[in-house]
Design an enzyme around this catalytic site. Structure first.
Site, PDB file in Angstrom:
ATOM      1  N   TYR A 136       0.870  -1.225  -0.090  1.00 56.51           N
ATOM      2  CA  TYR A 136       0.258   0.009   0.046  1.00 56.51           C
ATOM      3  C   TYR A 136       1.042   1.203   0.107  1.00 56.51           C
ATOM      4  O   TYR A 136       1.647   1.604   0.938  1.00 56.51           O
ATOM      5  CB  TYR A 136      -0.819  -0.068   1.319  1.00 56.51           C
ATOM      6  CG  TYR A 136      -1.915   1.026   1.153  1.00 56.51           C
ATOM      7  CD1 TYR A 136      -2.154   1.920   0.131  1.00 56.51           C
ATOM      8  CD2 TYR A 136      -2.705   1.328   2.625  1.00 56.51           C
ATOM      9  CE1 TYR A 136      -3.173   3.036   0.317  1.00 56.51           C
ATOM     10  CE2 TYR A 136      -3.446   2.354   2.778  1.00 56.51           C
ATOM     11  CZ  TYR A 136      -3.554   3.079   1.537  1.00 56.51           C
ATOM     12  OH  TYR A 136      -4.591   4.172   1.576  1.00 56.51           O
ATOM     13  N   LYS A 164      -0.812  -1.234  -4.526  1.00 56.45           N
ATOM     14  CA  LYS A 164      -1.777  -0.187  -4.706  1.00 56.45           C
ATOM     15  C   LYS A 164      -1.105   1.172  -4.506  1.00 56.45           C
ATOM     16  O   LYS A 164      -0.513   1.650  -3.746  1.00 56.45           O
ATOM     17  CB  LYS A 164      -2.806  -0.374  -3.298  1.00 56.45           C
ATOM     18  CG  LYS A 164      -3.785   0.723  -3.479  1.00 56.45           C
ATOM     19  CD  LYS A 164      -4.369   0.593  -2.278  1.00 56.45           C
ATOM     20  CE  LYS A 164      -5.576   1.668  -2.299  1.00 56.45           C
ATOM     21  NZ  LYS A 164      -6.319   2.076  -0.991  1.00 56.45           N
ATOM     22  N   VAL A 206      -8.486  -0.842  -6.426  1.00 58.29           N
ATOM     23  CA  VAL A 206      -9.120  -0.924  -5.157  1.00 58.29           C
ATOM     24  C   VAL A 206      -9.811   0.512  -4.764  1.00 58.29           C
ATOM     25  O   VAL A 206      -9.208   1.436  -4.474  1.00 58.29           O
ATOM     26  CB  VAL A 206      -7.788  -1.105  -4.002  1.00 58.29           C
ATOM     27  CG1 VAL A 206      -8.602  -0.847  -2.428  1.00 58.29           C
ATOM     28  CG2 VAL A 206      -7.318  -2.654  -4.212  1.00 58.29           C
TER      29      VAL A 206
END
Length: 302
Positions: A136, A164, A206
């Site tokens: 992330y 991400k 996402v």
């Protein structure tokens, strides 16, 4: 379950009762709604899922509810948001034991680690379980930037397979794809940059606001991934004011309010968050209503 990094993976909101305890029935209903509308996976307890505000017992219960509800129809991922390497590694082991399909790992919370510390942290978590890891990268939110050079070091761990991307710099998407190719799945992490990311080759997203508009979000990514940018832009222009709300500090409140207005679910949030009020709340309501009107004009059922 093998994760194919394609399609929309909502960062699922954690449904709560008025006393802020978990609402298992609402969590189940929300997951059923998302799956029925075509999402390709679900991410439990990301930032949108209020991970940092949940107790260890609540985190375990959310994952049990999700796994029991989804029953293998789509991958179930869990956020890993802890303040120490030890707790993050322990959570990764526990999630694997429960049967989760993958992890989205935040950097160590509250501490802005340097590159060596960041690499050591992620390596320890990767070595704690065999689960595939979605890194992330949100340097605005957490002060830690997973640059391509840092990512190159992390990819020495075979279970680190995706990132991400939430640096708000679309050039980073091309840099990552060019440098790492199929070794790293680059995932859009910013709702109001999804068409731009898809144009550069991203095929997985996402999304926070997909909780409120899952079918439309699935359609949007599919159109952009197929190269039908005329239709994608038309839909994106309707959705973008709503998607902008995913990029602000109170994104959880905005997303839960949007869900409440569209689907009737409770907008309860865990303190220190408070529900939106006053002009801030009225502005979000107006954006949701205008979005619904625009979607009706495009043929969606609102």
């Amino acid at each position: 379950m093998t994760i194919r990094w394609q399609g929309v993976f909502p960062a699922v909101t954690t449904k709560l009762k008025p006393d802020c305890s978990l609402d298992a029935g609402a969590i189940r209903a929300g997951l059923e709604r998302l799956i029925a509308r075509g999402v390709n996976g679900v991410l439990m307890m990301g930032m949108v899922g209020e991970n940092a505000q949940l107790s260890p017992q609540e985190k375990q219960e959310v994952l049990r509810i999700a796994l029991d509800t989804v029953k293998g129809r789509v991958p179930v991922l869990s956020g890993v948001a802890e303040t120490s390497t030890e707790r993050a590694a322990a959570f990764a082991r526990d999630a694997h034991a429960l049967g989760v399909d993958g992890l989205m790992v935040f950097p160590g919370l509250t501490y802005k680690s340097d590159d060596d510390e960041t690499v050591a942290f992620y390596r320890a978590v990767a070595q704690a379980s065999p689960l595939p890891i979605l890194l992330y990268n949100n340097p605005r939110g957490y002060g830690v930037d997973l640059t391509p050079d840092v990512v190159a070091r992390l990819l020495e761990e075979p279970s680190i397979v995706a990132l991400k991307e939430e640096s708000y710099d679309t050039t980073r998407v091309t840099d990552l794809i060019t440098r790492f190719g199929d070794r790293l799945a680059v995932v859009c992490g910013v709702d109001d940059l999804v068409v731009e990311s898809a144009a550069l080759g991203v095929r997985c997203w996402v999304s926070g606001m997909a909780n409120a508009v899952p079918r439309e979000s699935v359609d949007l990514l599919a159109l952009a991934a197929a190269g039908d940018f005329d239709k994608a832009r038309e839909l994106y222009r309707v959705l973008t004011p709503l998607y902008h709300l995913d990029t602000v500090a109170k994104l959880v409140q905005h997303i839960k309010l949007a869900e409440h207005l569209i689907d009737g679910t409770a907008e309860t949030v865990k303190p220190p968050r408070l529900p939106l009020s006053g002009a801030e709340r009225e502005r979000t309501i107006a954006i949701v209503r205008e979005t619904q009107a625009g979607l009706r004009r495009l043929g969606y059922d609102y």
